[in-house]
Design a protein around this motif. Structure first.
Motif, short mmCIF file in Angstrom:
data_model
loop_
_atom_site.label_atom_id
_atom_site.label_comp_id
_atom_site.label_asym_id
_atom_site.label_seq_id
_atom_site.Cartn_x
_atom_site.Cartn_y
_atom_site.Cartn_z
N GLY A 150 -5.09 -10.12 23.03
CA GLY A 150 -4.71 -11.13 22.03
C GLY A 150 -3.65 -12.08 22.55
O GLY A 150 -2.60 -12.24 21.93
N ASP A 151 -3.92 -12.73 23.69
CA ASP A 151 -2.93 -13.62 24.30
C ASP A 151 -2.54 -14.77 23.38
O ASP A 151 -1.39 -15.22 23.38
CB ASP A 151 -3.47 -14.21 25.62
N LEU A 152 -3.49 -15.27 22.59
CA LEU A 152 -3.22 -16.44 21.75
C LEU A 152 -2.33 -16.10 20.56
O LEU A 152 -1.87 -17.01 19.87
CB LEU A 152 -4.55 -17.02 21.25
N GLN A 153 -2.08 -14.82 20.31
CA GLN A 153 -1.25 -14.43 19.18
C GLN A 153 0.19 -14.12 19.59
O GLN A 153 0.96 -13.58 18.80
CB GLN A 153 -1.84 -13.19 18.50
N LEU A 154 0.57 -14.45 20.82
CA LEU A 154 1.89 -14.08 21.34
C LEU A 154 2.96 -15.14 21.09
O LEU A 154 4.04 -15.08 21.67
CB LEU A 154 1.80 -13.81 22.85
N GLY A 155 2.67 -16.10 20.22
CA GLY A 155 3.66 -17.14 19.94
C GLY A 155 4.96 -16.56 19.42
O GLY A 155 6.05 -17.05 19.76
N PHE A 156 4.88 -15.50 18.60
CA PHE A 156 6.08 -14.88 18.04
C PHE A 156 7.00 -14.36 19.14
O PHE A 156 8.23 -14.41 19.01
CB PHE A 156 5.70 -13.73 17.09
N PHE A 157 6.40 -13.86 20.25
CA PHE A 157 7.24 -13.28 21.31
C PHE A 157 7.95 -14.38 22.09
O PHE A 157 9.10 -14.20 22.51
CB PHE A 157 6.38 -12.42 22.24
#
Length: 644
Positions: A41-48
């Motif tokens: 889920g690379d596209l969901q790593l905005g929070f990190f």
């Protein structure tokens, strides 16, 4: 014996990195990121990435503050003429060895504890013991590190390394008291812990539900990880840091350096401000003239803050300063205080204290805090360090003792108290903005918690996807929070951060939940298609979010009015322009009518939710008060209902 390495009184770089990176919140965010990476889920790593930016902001400020204070220390670093091997050389404190002979004349400062072997001198020990008078030093007498030679000349033999001097020992003893976290530090930690504590079981329940319906284990865990990351909003933490950073930058312009970002707020919360006398309220001279900038203290009087003088000087010297600063001229001689109980009573009764040692200053501060006050300590000497660690807020001068600069939360680069009112006002601005921003984010998280819980327990369809929440949140939370973070509002502070944020967020969360449940029910009742039902849910969420935004921005000024009007126009436009990528339909007349009704009713319903929350809050407060009264009666032996 070799010279010791240079003494650093500020946090090391490794300590700064550890303090800002090794936190429970970062640990949870890192774990979620690793799970999502493993699931692809690379596209969901905005929070990190937001979490990393937040850490970089804090580390960057702390390193900058360390450099600024180290430069200040270098500017005020003292050297002393040293006789070694028949030659005279100039050396620093860390180069002194026991047995070295130092030549001291007027203007010299002792860098280590020494004993006079030849000559006579008068030393000022204000930074150590607080008195403004000179102490004559004859052969056999000790000149302590931090003392300044006011007259005469002498040769003195070094007794111990600078790191073992009385000054250094006083600092180490003071550090045994753990520094207090600021209100925002504790508040943000509690908010995040509550959000994470609620998010984890909900995420675990959702993961088990997905597994029960045949999802792959890694996919179920990845969904749960993304759920936790969304419910404990890292963007809120970043906005908090940016607001604090702006405050710290403003303080720099006022010639003040905050040791870390959260130090910006505390002077604004202080309702008791304790001042050292010599070198703080007065010049560090034998006559002890009151400073010209003392009128700056009138600001704190207008804010109903009590002011106290804690001095090691004589009673008469303290009384003169009290009269010139319009304080109660009654002076408590700390030598007359027999025990801790007497000191605690005196701390509340008197404004001025004479012959106060380092530990007594700290005890007075502790007594004031135990009585429910938020206490700031302003000083410049080693004898103030223990009080610095005991106080909620500590302020030192750049020209003061290096130990005081290291212990203080805020260091004034100029030797003046004139900047204190501006520091307090900046703290108010930061606290007000962060509280308002926190309401928006916590409202969103509380709403998501309840919706996730209903989805799990009642097997309801989740009304919107992540992309829909992102678009609605952009106009109702993200952009408004960024603008509100930069506001210049200096209203008086009321209540505590956690209490204010949660109780102000509850009405907005209730409105969102009611609207989304109504949208789900109306969709089923009217037999709307999936796309029309989704359109109704997005419109309901938008109506609730904009109602909350208008409520949070009250009272309106020009900036807030423009912000609310712009977001009210922008959000429907975005939903209309992006309706195809979002899977929305053009609303039918019936759906349009429902959205108009929801938009018109949003603010009145929000006010009703706020009134209900206020009543619940009041009832809880009365119950707590009744419990305290009952406990007090029980302790005093008075039975409930007994007439006195």
């Amino acid at each position: 014996m070799k010279p010791s390495p240079p003494i650093s009184h500020t946090r090391s770089i490794s300590r700064i990195l550890f303090d800002n990176l090794v936190t429970p919140f970062h640990g949870v965010m890192l774990l979620c990121a690793l799970i999502l990476l493993a699931a692809g889920g690379d596209l969901q790593l905005g929070f990190f990435f937001v979490t990393l930016i937040n850490a970089a902001v804090r580390i960057g400020h702390d390193l900058s503050a360390k450099r600024a204070i180290d430069r200040l220390s270098a500017r005020h670093r003292k050297n002393t003429p040293l006789l070694r091997g028949g030659r005279v050389r100039v050396c620093r404190a860390n180069e002194l060895l026991p047995g070295d002979l130092c030549r001291m004349a007027k203007g010299s400062e002792a860098l280590a504890d020494c004993v006079v072997v030849e000559g006579h001198a008068a030393a000022a020990e204000a930074l150590l013991f607080g008195g403004s008078h000179r102490v004559l030093k004859d052969p056999g007498d000790t000149i302590y590190a931090g003392s300044r030679i006011e007259s005469g000349e002498c040769t003195a033999r070094v007794l111990c390394p600078a790191s073992e001097s009385l000054c250094a020992r006083m600092e180490r003893e003071a550090r045994r008291v753990r520094p207090h976290r600021t209100e925002l530090t504790k508040g943000l930690r509690r908010v995040l812990l509550v959000l994470i504590a609620v998010a984890l079981p909900l995420a675990a329940g959702k993961a088990f539900d997905l597994l029960h319906h045949g999802a792959a284990p890694l996919d179920a865990v990845a969904y749960a990880a993304s759920m936790v990351a969304s419910l404990a909003p890292p963007l809120m933490v970043l906005y908090f840091s940016l607001s604090l950073l702006l405050g710290a930058r403003t303080l720099r312009k006022k010639s003040a350096v905050a040791h870390d970002l959260f130090c910006v707020e505390m002077l604004a919360r202080a309702d008791v401000i304790c001042f050292d006398k010599t070198g703080t309220l007065t010049h560090r001279t034998p006559d002890g003239d009151v400073r010209e900038d003392i009128e700056a203290l009138d600001y704190f009087r207008r804010q109903d803050a009590a002011m106290k003088i804690l001095s090691g000087d004589t009673t008469e010297a303290v009384r003169r300063v009290a009269e010139k600063t319009a304080l109660d001229a009654r002076v408590c001689d700390c030598r007359s205080l027999s025990d801790g109980a007497a000191l605690a009573r005196a701390a509340l009764e008197f404004d001025c204290f004479s012959y106060a040692g380092a530990q007594q200053k700290a005890d007075i501060v502790q007594s004031l805090r135990a009585a429910g006050h938020t206490v700031a300590m302003v000083g410049d000497g080693v004898n103030d360090v223990a009080a610095f660690y005991a106080a909620d807020c500590s302020v030192s001068f750049g020209s003061g003792a290096v130990e005081a600069r290291a212990a203080a939360q805020i260091v004034l680069r100029e030797n003046t108290v004139a900047a204190l009112p501006e520091i307090a006002l900046e703290g108010r601005r930061v606290i007000n903005n962060i509280t308002r921003t926190g309401e928006l984010f916590v409202k969103k998280s509380l709403c998501s918690f309840v919706l996730y819980l209903l989805v799990l327990l009642a097997d309801l369809p989740y009304p919107m996807k992540s992309i829909h929440w992102t678009v609605v949140g952009l106009c109702c939370v993200t952009i408004p929070a960024a603008v509100l973070t930069m506001e210049h509002q200096h209203q008086p502070l009321l209540g505590h951060f956690v209490h204010n944020v949660f109780f102000e967020a509850v009405p907005g969360a209730l409105l969102h939940i009611v609207y989304l449940l109504a949208a789900i029910g109306l969709s089923a009742l009217l037999g709307l298609s999936d796309s029309l039902g989704l359109t109704l849910c997005c419109g309901a969420a938008a109506a609730a979010g904009l109602s909350v935004l208008w409520h949070v921005c009250l009272p309106l000024d020009r900036l807030r009015a423009w912000l609310c009007c712009l977001m009210t126009a922008l959000l429907p436009l975005l939903l209309a322009l992006l309706h195809e990528p979002l899977g929305l339909s053009v609303p039918t007349p019936a759906v349009t009518g429902l959205l108009v009704v929801l938009s018109a009713a949003g603010y009145p319903i929000l006010c009703g939710c706020a009134a209900l929350t206020t009543r619940v809050e009041h009832a809880l407060a009365m119950r707590r008060l009744a419990g305290k009264l009952q406990a007090a009666h029980a302790e005093s032996g008075i039975e409930s209902g007994q007439v006195l």
